[in-house]
Design a protein around this motif. Sequence first.
Motif, PDB file in Angstrom:
ATOM      1  N   LYS A  26       0.817  -1.221   0.000  1.00  0.00           N
ATOM      2  CA  LYS A  26       0.000   0.000   0.000  1.00  0.00           C
ATOM      3  C   LYS A  26       0.849   1.269   0.000  1.00  0.00           C
ATOM      4  N   ALA A  27       1.900   1.303   0.802  1.00  0.00           N
ATOM      5  CA  ALA A  27       2.706   2.516   0.933  1.00  0.00           C
ATOM      6  C   ALA A  27       3.371   2.931  -0.372  1.00  0.00           C
ATOM      7  N   LEU A  28       3.539   1.985  -1.299  1.00  0.00           N
ATOM      8  CA  LEU A  28       4.227   2.283  -2.557  1.00  0.00           C
ATOM      9  C   LEU A  28       3.261   2.441  -3.728  1.00  0.00           C
ATOM     10  N   LEU A  29       1.950   2.435  -3.470  1.00  0.00           N
ATOM     11  CA  LEU A  29       1.004   2.695  -4.549  1.00  0.00           C
ATOM     12  C   LEU A  29       1.253   4.081  -5.118  1.00  0.00           C
ATOM     13  N   PRO A  30       1.235   4.217  -6.448  1.00  0.00           N
ATOM     14  CA  PRO A  30       1.593   5.517  -7.041  1.00  0.00           C
ATOM     15  C   PRO A  30       0.460   6.529  -7.015  1.00  0.00           C
ATOM     16  N   VAL A  31       0.784   7.728  -6.615  1.00  0.00           N
ATOM     17  CA  VAL A  31      -0.097   8.888  -6.762  1.00  0.00           C
ATOM     18  C   VAL A  31       0.652   9.885  -7.638  1.00  0.00           C
ATOM     19  N   VAL A  36       2.656   6.875  -2.549  1.00  0.00           N
ATOM     20  CA  VAL A  36       1.837   7.696  -1.653  1.00  0.00           C
ATOM     21  C   VAL A  36       2.600   8.045  -0.379  1.00  0.00           C
ATOM     22  N   LEU A  37       3.482   7.160   0.079  1.00  0.00           N
ATOM     23  CA  LEU A  37       4.252   7.433   1.287  1.00  0.00           C
ATOM     24  C   LEU A  37       5.139   8.666   1.137  1.00  0.00           C
ATOM     25  N   SER A  38       5.561   8.966  -0.095  1.00  0.00           N
ATOM     26  CA  SER A  38       6.440  10.119  -0.309  1.00  0.00           C
ATOM     27  C   SER A  38       5.755  11.422   0.085  1.00  0.00           C
ATOM     28  N   TYR A  39       4.434  11.493  -0.082  1.00  0.00           N
ATOM     29  CA  TYR A  39       3.717  12.714   0.273  1.00  0.00           C
ATOM     30  C   TYR A  39       3.744  12.936   1.782  1.00  0.00           C
ATOM     31  N   VAL A  40       3.640  11.854   2.551  1.00  0.00           N
ATOM     32  CA  VAL A  40       3.690  11.954   4.013  1.00  0.00           C
ATOM     33  C   VAL A  40       5.086  12.348   4.470  1.00  0.00           C
ATOM     34  N   TRP A  68      12.926   1.265  -0.697  1.00  0.00           N
ATOM     35  CA  TRP A  68      12.538   2.443  -1.473  1.00  0.00           C
ATOM     36  C   TRP A  68      12.952   3.731  -0.762  1.00  0.00           C
ATOM     37  N   ILE A  69      12.723   3.815   0.564  1.00  0.00           N
ATOM     38  CA  ILE A  69      13.096   5.020   1.307  1.00  0.00           C
ATOM     39  C   ILE A  69      14.598   5.254   1.221  1.00  0.00           C
ATOM     40  N   ASP A  75      20.067  11.140   0.114  1.00  0.00           N
ATOM     41  CA  ASP A  75      20.809  12.335   0.493  1.00  0.00           C
ATOM     42  C   ASP A  75      20.128  13.139   1.596  1.00  0.00           C
ATOM     43  N   ARG A  76      18.931  12.700   2.031  1.00  0.00           N
ATOM     44  CA  ARG A  76      18.164  13.502   2.991  1.00  0.00           C
ATOM     45  C   ARG A  76      17.834  12.757   4.262  1.00  0.00           C
ATOM     46  N   LEU A  77      17.685  11.449   4.182  1.00  0.00           N
ATOM     47  CA  LEU A  77      17.328  10.662   5.356  1.00  0.00           C
ATOM     48  C   LEU A  77      18.250   9.461   5.442  1.00  0.00           C
ATOM     49  N   HIS A  78      18.580   9.095   6.666  1.00  0.00           N
ATOM     50  CA  HIS A  78      19.297   7.832   6.865  1.00  0.00           C
ATOM     51  C   HIS A  78      18.325   6.844   7.480  1.00  0.00           C
ATOM     52  N   VAL A  79      18.087   5.757   6.802  1.00  0.00           N
ATOM     53  CA  VAL A  79      17.082   4.793   7.258  1.00  0.00           C
ATOM     54  C   VAL A  79      17.751   3.519   7.688  1.00  0.00           C
ATOM     55  N   GLU A  80      17.419   3.047   8.874  1.00  0.00           N
ATOM     56  CA  GLU A  80      17.866   1.745   9.345  1.00  0.00           C
ATOM     57  C   GLU A  80      16.659   0.836   9.436  1.00  0.00           C
ATOM     58  N   GLU A  81      16.821  -0.403   9.027  1.00  0.00           N
ATOM     59  CA  GLU A  81      15.726  -1.359   9.152  1.00  0.00           C
ATOM     60  C   GLU A  81      15.870  -2.126  10.452  1.00  0.00           C
TER      61      GLU A  81
END
Length: 541
Positions: A26-31, A36-40, A68-69, A75-81
């Motif tokens: 769901k989070a990767l459905l395109p808008v 869609v998650l990119s907007y949030v 994806w994140i 260059d803007r966020l560092h994401v750890e799983e």
Amino acid sequence: MDFQVVVLAGGTSKNLVPIVSKEVPKALLPVANRPVLSYVLELLELNNLKDLIVVVEGEDAALRVGGWISGAYVDRLHVEELPYLLSADSKLRVEPTQLLDTCFSPNTGQLEVLIKWKDLPDFEASWELFDVIQQQFPDFHVEDKVTLLGGGVIDKTKPLVAAVPEDVGTAGAIRAISHHLTANDILVVSGDIVSDVPPGAVAAAHRRHDAVVTAMLCSTPVSGPLESGSSGGKDKTRKTGRYNLIGLDPTKQFLLYIATGAELEKDIRIQKSILRAAGQMEIRADLMDAHLYAFKRSVLQEVLYQKETFHSLRRDVLPYLVRSQLRSEVLLNDVPQPEENGNGKVGSQTNQLIQSQILANASKPSFHQLYAVGPNGSDPVRRTHKCCVYIASSNNYCARLNSIQAFSDINRDVIGEARNLSGYSFSAQNNIIHPSAELGSKTTVGPYCMLGEGSQMGDKCSVKRSVIGRHCRIGSNVKVVNSVVMNHVTIGDGCSINGSVVCSNVQLQERVVLKDCQVGAGFVVTAGSECKGEALAKKEK
């Protein structure tokens, strides 16, 4: 502002089948050709809210969202799983028992720790990021052990992607990652919101009122397709949905009542104590709970711990807090709790002290504060808490991608009346055609349309109020109206697509007619097929 943000990104939502899949949660459905998650995430970043945990249901979905994140925000966020260490009942599968060594990564400069795991042999010890272990296992106190070993501590405010079991609900998802929550206040945001309402305003209102919860309300969105010839204004075929019944106090700052789902069909039952204390109540059916909440962390954790059956923030936690606001059962860290004397009464000195503190905190006390001290200040002090609302302006856009119809509506809105959210530059014709896209002879792409990178259209095609994704191959004499076509779709000559969603890697052979259909990823629709109101998808293996 010291808010910690939890983004509930969901998983493969059942009510979005067949447009969601294991490959596209769901989070990767395109808008408008963006997840869609990119907007949030961009809205939060714009409001300087960067201490994030993104919670995804299911390990596979979490890996895809995290990947994806990491790529999109490199260059803007560092994401750890976070390690997927939760069982179906949200209990940890393994836990650390010993810190063996530390080092700084030569590639990233981050502090890493060598961990020995409980009930696992020594050779299963693994190098993990310090931040992950510190947040996943707070009782292990890795920071103390690192100090003993001479290591250093690095920045702890980094976004995390956490996997939780599927179908645990929004309350269950927060419960599963509750031990990561450390800030005084928590902002919980649904990952399917597309909005330009600043969440920072919700956070500010929450702090201003010292509330236990503040819910963002917005105007209920209209739903349904515009007529193909519409120039972009509201059309009679679009209807305003009914999502909630909201009860507000006269100041429109406090939430007195909320009904949702099946409760909308029942009689309204208002607690007399709340109605008497507030004086009057305004019932609104034109507002929608946007699933963006600010919570006092200690209260949220206490409720989730004590109410183990609570599954949903919207259906369980929020109504519970609203119902109990004048007979509060939660512990408020910053509100003195009265002690009763032998007669069950509060001592007069204590009562007067609390009353003076309450009245000193606000030039015009809320009905909660007045109710707490009673009509003459000598009654026993009652425990109360505040449930507040932030009502977004009707000029703001706010919608949730929680149904297939909403998916279509939001895609059209973001390239139409809410184009400020798209992040794209529109042409003089009010559309977006990527420079690499190719159009055949006498092919028209109308206003409020989008044609993605590398897509090709044959001769005499027509596109109205639609989004077409990247690298699509579209034949001649094709009509696309009020539809969303995702990436790498092949459409044969003479096809007609109206009011439909066509997922990635679909093949429509010649002369296919789709009306109000959804076609799942990779499906092949044979030549000459005419489908109306159908969901077409491959069978799950």
